[in-house]
Design a protein around this motif. Structure first.
Motif, PDB file in Angstrom:
ATOM      1  N   LYS A  41       0.831  -1.205   0.000  1.00  0.00           N
ATOM      2  CA  LYS A  41       0.000   0.000   0.000  1.00  0.00           C
ATOM      3  C   LYS A  41       0.865   1.255   0.000  1.00  0.00           C
ATOM      4  CE  LYS A  41      -3.945  -2.020   2.399  1.00  0.00           C
ATOM      5  NZ  LYS A  41      -4.718  -2.027   3.648  1.00  0.00           N
ATOM      6  N   LEU A  42       1.921   1.251   0.811  1.00  0.00           N
ATOM      7  CA  LEU A  42       2.805   2.414   0.867  1.00  0.00           C
ATOM      8  C   LEU A  42       3.536   2.632  -0.449  1.00  0.00           C
ATOM      9  CD1 LEU A  42       4.268   2.041   4.468  1.00  0.00           C
ATOM     10  CD2 LEU A  42       2.663   3.767   3.650  1.00  0.00           C
ATOM     11  N   GLU A  43       3.919   1.556  -1.124  1.00  0.00           N
ATOM     12  CA  GLU A  43       4.580   1.678  -2.422  1.00  0.00           C
ATOM     13  C   GLU A  43       3.631   2.273  -3.452  1.00  0.00           C
ATOM     14  OE1 GLU A  43       7.381   1.739  -5.297  1.00  0.00           O
ATOM     15  OE2 GLU A  43       7.671   1.407  -3.150  1.00  0.00           O
ATOM     16  N   LYS A  44       2.369   1.877  -3.412  1.00  0.00           N
ATOM     17  CA  LYS A  44       1.389   2.449  -4.335  1.00  0.00           C
ATOM     18  C   LYS A  44       1.172   3.937  -4.046  1.00  0.00           C
ATOM     19  CE  LYS A  44      -3.050   1.516  -6.419  1.00  0.00           C
ATOM     20  NZ  LYS A  44      -4.176   0.604  -6.534  1.00  0.00           N
ATOM     21  N   ARG A  46       3.390   5.943  -2.715  1.00  0.00           N
ATOM     22  CA  ARG A  46       4.599   6.632  -3.149  1.00  0.00           C
ATOM     23  C   ARG A  46       4.578   6.840  -4.651  1.00  0.00           C
ATOM     24  NH1 ARG A  46       8.472   6.140  -6.106  1.00  0.00           N
ATOM     25  NH2 ARG A  46       7.940   4.001  -6.611  1.00  0.00           N
ATOM     26  N   SER A  47       4.157   5.832  -5.385  1.00  0.00           N
ATOM     27  CA  SER A  47       4.090   5.929  -6.836  1.00  0.00           C
ATOM     28  C   SER A  47       3.085   6.994  -7.269  1.00  0.00           C
ATOM     29  CB  SER A  47       3.700   4.569  -7.417  1.00  0.00           C
ATOM     30  OG  SER A  47       3.498   4.661  -8.791  1.00  0.00           O
ATOM     31  N   ASN A  48       1.921   7.002  -6.652  1.00  0.00           N
ATOM     32  CA  ASN A  48       0.909   8.011  -6.984  1.00  0.00           C
ATOM     33  C   ASN A  48       1.376   9.417  -6.640  1.00  0.00           C
ATOM     34  OD1 ASN A  48      -0.789   6.026  -7.925  1.00  0.00           O
ATOM     35  ND2 ASN A  48      -1.973   5.890  -6.033  1.00  0.00           N
ATOM     36  N   THR A  49       2.071   9.559  -5.514  1.00  0.00           N
ATOM     37  CA  THR A  49       2.593  10.870  -5.122  1.00  0.00           C
ATOM     38  C   THR A  49       3.630  11.356  -6.119  1.00  0.00           C
ATOM     39  OG1 THR A  49       2.201  10.333  -2.807  1.00  0.00           O
ATOM     40  CG2 THR A  49       3.695  12.156  -3.259  1.00  0.00           C
ATOM     41  N   SER A  50       4.475  10.450  -6.571  1.00  0.00           N
ATOM     42  CA  SER A  50       5.482  10.809  -7.572  1.00  0.00           C
ATOM     43  C   SER A  50       4.823  11.290  -8.853  1.00  0.00           C
ATOM     44  CB  SER A  50       6.382   9.607  -7.847  1.00  0.00           C
ATOM     45  OG  SER A  50       7.280   9.889  -8.890  1.00  0.00           O
ATOM     46  N   MET A  51       3.782  10.598  -9.274  1.00  0.00           N
ATOM     47  CA  MET A  51       3.068  10.988 -10.485  1.00  0.00           C
ATOM     48  C   MET A  51       2.428  12.376 -10.317  1.00  0.00           C
ATOM     49  SD  MET A  51       2.238  10.114 -13.558  1.00  0.00           S
ATOM     50  CE  MET A  51       2.446   8.360 -13.646  1.00  0.00           C
ATOM     51  N   LEU A  52       1.838  12.628  -9.157  1.00  0.00           N
ATOM     52  CA  LEU A  52       1.241  13.943  -8.907  1.00  0.00           C
ATOM     53  C   LEU A  52       2.284  15.056  -8.929  1.00  0.00           C
ATOM     54  CD1 LEU A  52      -1.360  13.218  -6.101  1.00  0.00           C
ATOM     55  CD2 LEU A  52      -1.823  14.020  -8.413  1.00  0.00           C
ATOM     56  N   VAL A  53       3.446  14.787  -8.358  1.00  0.00           N
ATOM     57  CA  VAL A  53       4.512  15.799  -8.357  1.00  0.00           C
ATOM     58  C   VAL A  53       4.916  16.129  -9.786  1.00  0.00           C
ATOM     59  CG1 VAL A  53       6.940  16.178  -7.776  1.00  0.00           C
ATOM     60  CG2 VAL A  53       5.364  15.318  -6.055  1.00  0.00           C
ATOM     61  N   TRP A  54       5.057  15.116 -10.616  1.00  0.00           N
ATOM     62  CA  TRP A  54       5.428  15.379 -12.001  1.00  0.00           C
ATOM     63  C   TRP A  54       4.358  16.190 -12.717  1.00  0.00           C
ATOM     64  CZ3 TRP A  54       9.784  15.515 -14.388  1.00  0.00           C
ATOM     65  CH2 TRP A  54      10.850  14.767 -13.908  1.00  0.00           C
TER      66      TRP A  54
END
Length: 77
Positions: A41-44, A46-54
Protein backbone atom coordinates in the motif's frame (compact mmCIF):
# COMPACT_ATOMS: atom_id res chain seq x y z
CA UNK A 1 -4.98 0.69 40.97
CA UNK A 2 -8.31 -0.87 40.11
CA UNK A 3 -8.22 -0.35 36.33
CA UNK A 4 -5.27 -2.56 35.37
CA UNK A 5 -7.53 -4.64 33.13
CA UNK A 6 -7.73 -4.03 29.39
CA UNK A 7 -11.31 -3.15 28.38
CA UNK A 8 -12.96 -5.76 26.16
CA UNK A 9 -14.36 -3.85 23.20
CA UNK A 10 -16.18 -5.44 20.28
CA UNK A 11 -13.08 -5.18 18.10
CA UNK A 12 -10.88 -6.78 20.78
CA UNK A 13 -13.34 -9.66 21.25
CA UNK A 14 -13.48 -10.28 17.49
CA UNK A 15 -9.67 -10.12 17.30
CA UNK A 16 -9.28 -12.65 20.11
CA UNK A 17 -11.82 -14.96 18.50
CA UNK A 18 -9.95 -14.79 15.19
CA UNK A 19 -6.34 -14.98 16.39
CA UNK A 20 -6.56 -16.30 19.96
CA UNK A 21 -5.86 -19.93 19.13
CA UNK A 22 -2.77 -19.34 16.93
CA UNK A 23 0.66 -20.48 18.04
CA UNK A 24 3.77 -18.29 17.83
CA UNK A 25 4.72 -19.40 14.32
CA UNK A 26 1.26 -18.70 12.92
CA UNK A 27 1.17 -15.36 14.71
CA UNK A 28 4.50 -14.35 13.17
CA UNK A 29 3.24 -15.37 9.73
CA UNK A 30 0.14 -13.22 10.23
CA UNK A 31 2.32 -10.27 11.26
CA UNK A 32 4.57 -10.78 8.24
CA UNK A 33 1.57 -10.92 5.92
CA UNK A 34 0.09 -7.75 7.42
CA UNK A 35 3.48 -6.06 7.06
CA UNK A 36 3.72 -7.10 3.39
CA UNK A 37 0.25 -5.69 2.71
CA UNK A 38 1.25 -2.41 4.37
CA UNK A 39 4.44 -2.18 2.28
CA UNK A 40 2.47 -2.75 -0.93
CA UNK A 41 0.00 0.00 0.00
CA UNK A 42 2.81 2.41 0.87
CA UNK A 43 4.58 1.68 -2.42
CA UNK A 44 1.39 2.45 -4.33
CA UNK A 45 0.97 5.71 -2.41
CA UNK A 46 4.60 6.63 -3.15
CA UNK A 47 4.09 5.93 -6.84
CA UNK A 48 0.91 8.01 -6.98
CA UNK A 49 2.59 10.87 -5.12
CA UNK A 50 5.48 10.81 -7.57
CA UNK A 51 3.07 10.99 -10.49
CA UNK A 52 1.24 13.94 -8.91
CA UNK A 53 4.51 15.80 -8.36
CA UNK A 54 5.43 15.38 -12.00
CA UNK A 55 2.04 16.54 -13.27
CA UNK A 56 1.54 19.42 -10.84
CA UNK A 57 5.09 20.75 -10.38
CA UNK A 58 7.73 19.55 -12.79
CA UNK A 59 5.84 19.59 -16.08
CA UNK A 60 4.47 23.18 -15.66
CA UNK A 61 7.99 24.36 -14.76
CA UNK A 62 9.38 22.72 -17.91
CA UNK A 63 6.65 24.35 -20.03
CA UNK A 64 7.39 27.79 -18.55
CA UNK A 65 11.11 27.39 -19.20
CA UNK A 66 10.47 26.28 -22.78
CA UNK A 67 8.10 29.21 -23.30
CA UNK A 68 10.77 31.66 -22.15
CA UNK A 69 13.42 29.99 -24.32
CA UNK A 70 11.29 30.04 -27.44
CA UNK A 71 9.85 33.50 -26.78
CA UNK A 72 6.27 32.56 -25.97
CA UNK A 73 6.06 35.04 -23.10
CA UNK A 74 7.90 37.83 -24.91
CA UNK A 75 4.71 39.73 -25.56
CA UNK A 76 3.78 39.72 -21.86
CA UNK A 77 6.99 41.48 -20.77
Amino acid sequence: MGQDKIPMTKKRIKFLETYGDLDDSETLKELLYANCLQVEKLEKIRSNTSMLVWWLVAIPIIFVILAFVFGGFGTLL
